[in-house]
Write an enzyme that holds these catalytic residues in place. Structure first.
Site, PDB file in Angstrom:
ATOM      1  CG  ASN A 174      -5.609   6.877  -0.834  1.00 41.85           C
ATOM      2  OD1 ASN A 174      -5.255   6.437   0.260  1.00 41.85           O
ATOM      3  ND2 ASN A 174      -5.511   6.168  -1.949  1.00 41.85           N
ATOM      4  CD  GLU A 214      -1.291   3.091  -4.834  1.00 36.89           C
ATOM      5  OE1 GLU A 214      -1.666   3.176  -3.657  1.00 36.89           O
ATOM      6  OE2 GLU A 214      -0.942   4.089  -5.518  1.00 36.89           O
ATOM      7  CB  SER A 269      -0.707  13.764 -10.873  1.00 44.61           C
ATOM      8  OG  SER A 269       0.222  12.697 -10.769  1.00 44.61           O
ATOM      9  N   GLY A 326       0.656   9.300  -8.871  1.00 46.39           N
ATOM     10  CA  GLY A 326       1.985   9.492  -8.292  1.00 46.39           C
ATOM     11  C   GLY A 326       3.065   9.831  -9.306  1.00 46.39           C
ATOM     12  CD  GLU A 367      -7.458   7.234  -7.718  1.00 43.89           C
ATOM     13  OE1 GLU A 367      -7.254   8.299  -7.128  1.00 43.89           O
ATOM     14  OE2 GLU A 367      -6.993   6.143  -7.317  1.00 43.89           O
ATOM     15  CG  HIS A 375      -6.101   2.880  -4.846  1.00 41.89           C
ATOM     16  ND1 HIS A 375      -4.843   2.662  -5.361  1.00 41.89           N
ATOM     17  CD2 HIS A 375      -6.279   4.219  -4.823  1.00 41.89           C
ATOM     18  CE1 HIS A 375      -4.280   3.841  -5.627  1.00 41.89           C
ATOM     19  NE2 HIS A 375      -5.131   4.797  -5.313  1.00 41.89           N
ATOM     20  CE  LYS A 401      -2.158   6.765  -3.335  1.00 42.17           C
ATOM     21  NZ  LYS A 401      -1.567   6.708  -4.649  1.00 42.17           N
TER      22      LYS A 401
HETATM   23  P1  13P Z   1      -1.535  10.916  -6.399  1.00 38.45           P
HETATM   24  O1  13P Z   1      -2.439  12.092  -6.120  1.00 38.45           O
HETATM   25  O2  13P Z   1      -0.355  10.861  -5.490  1.00 38.45           O
HETATM   26  O3  13P Z   1      -1.208  10.801  -7.854  1.00 38.45           O
HETATM   27  O4  13P Z   1      -2.382   9.598  -6.021  1.00 38.45           O
HETATM   28  C1  13P Z   1      -3.651   9.455  -6.528  1.00 38.45           C
HETATM   29  C2  13P Z   1      -4.314   8.310  -5.867  1.00 38.45           C
HETATM   30  O5  13P Z   1      -3.948   7.168  -6.049  1.00 38.45           O
HETATM   31  C3  13P Z   1      -5.414   8.600  -4.944  1.00 38.45           C
HETATM   32  O6  13P Z   1      -6.103   7.449  -4.592  1.00 38.45           O
END
Ligand code: 13P
Length: 254
Positions: free
Chosen positions: A9, A97, A213, A173, A167, A95, A11
């Protein structure tokens, strides 16, 4: 029975030029991935560029979000028809976010799952608890409620065509990964709920990914867990070498 899925992903990262460079790097190092599935989810603006590069390769294309209508007066939105037109076969839905920053709730997310399925896109439904929820002992309740709400009223056949990504919000992150055991426990719970909504046989075929992560140094331990069927990777999917190491995880000895 379940083919592992390694999904990146991206982002809100990568211009078209940067996307090209990353995919060219992935293709150079990909090698034989016939026992696993590899997926990249670039921003909308790079889909066409990435599509041109991955067509005819083992890398599948996905989007990071979708709206629920095929077309119409929905300024700024992207429809499932448009994603199919650009060669997408997957789309990330719900997601954390999107939930936290853009205010998406379970009802809209459920509609997005249906819209994706109706247009032959595989939705990757994301669920996960926040840190305060985990600390309060509510992680399982929260995640189960998210799964049930998003999939309410759907047929077993529909549910059989989705992918779930667990997640935990506190792991995204932050470098703070869930332990393989904690992730496994949640995946097992999710599979049990999917079994109640369909049947244990159907639930046994559904891919449940872990995200939060995921890195080259923890993928092998995560994927060794019996109910972890792959990963949804953010930061570590932005560089070819780290994503390739994740894609090339060492298969668990089962
Ligand atoms: P990270 O791997 O940067 O922690 O992000 C995970 C994520 O949100 C994947 O959709």
């Amino acid at each position: 029975m379940r083919t592992p899925l390694l999904a990146g992903n991206w982002k809100m990262y990568k211009t078209t030029g940067e996307a090209r460079e990353l995919v060219e790097g992935l293709l150079r190092g990909l090698g034989d991935v016939s026992d696993r599935r590899v997926l990249v989810c670039p921003p909308f603006t790079a889909l066409q560029t990435v599509r041109d590069l991955v067509q005819g390769t083992p890398i599948a294309l996905g989007a990071q979000d979708v709206y629920i209508e095929p077309q119409g007066a929905f300024t700024g939105a992207i429809s499932p028809v448009m994603l199919r037109d650009l060669g997408c076969s997957y789309v990330i839905v719900g997601h954390s976010e999107r939930r936290a920053i853009f205010g998406e709730g379970d009802e809209l997310i459920g509609k997005k799952v249906r819209a994706a399925l109706a247009h032959d896109l595989t939705p990757i439904l994301c669920v996960g608890e926040t840190k305060p929820q985990r600390d309060a002992g509510q992680a399982e309740t929260v995640v189960v409620a998210q799964v049930r709400a998003a999939l309410a009223g759907m047929t077993p056949e529909q549910i059989s065509r989705i992918v779930i990504a667990y997640e935990p919000v506190w792991a995204i992150g932050t470098g703070d990964t869930a332990t393989p055991e904690d992730a496994q426990a949640m995946h097992e719970t999710i599979r049990r709920i999917l079994g109640e909504m369909t049947s244990p046989n159907v639930a046994a075929t559904i891919n449940i990914l872990y995200g939060g992560s995921v890195r080259p140094d923890n993928i092998d331990d995560l994927i060794a867990q019996p109910d972890i069927d792959g990963a949804l990777v953010g930061g570590a999917s932005l560089k070819a070498d780290s994503f390739l190491r994740i894609v090339h995880f060492l298969p668990p000895q089962r």
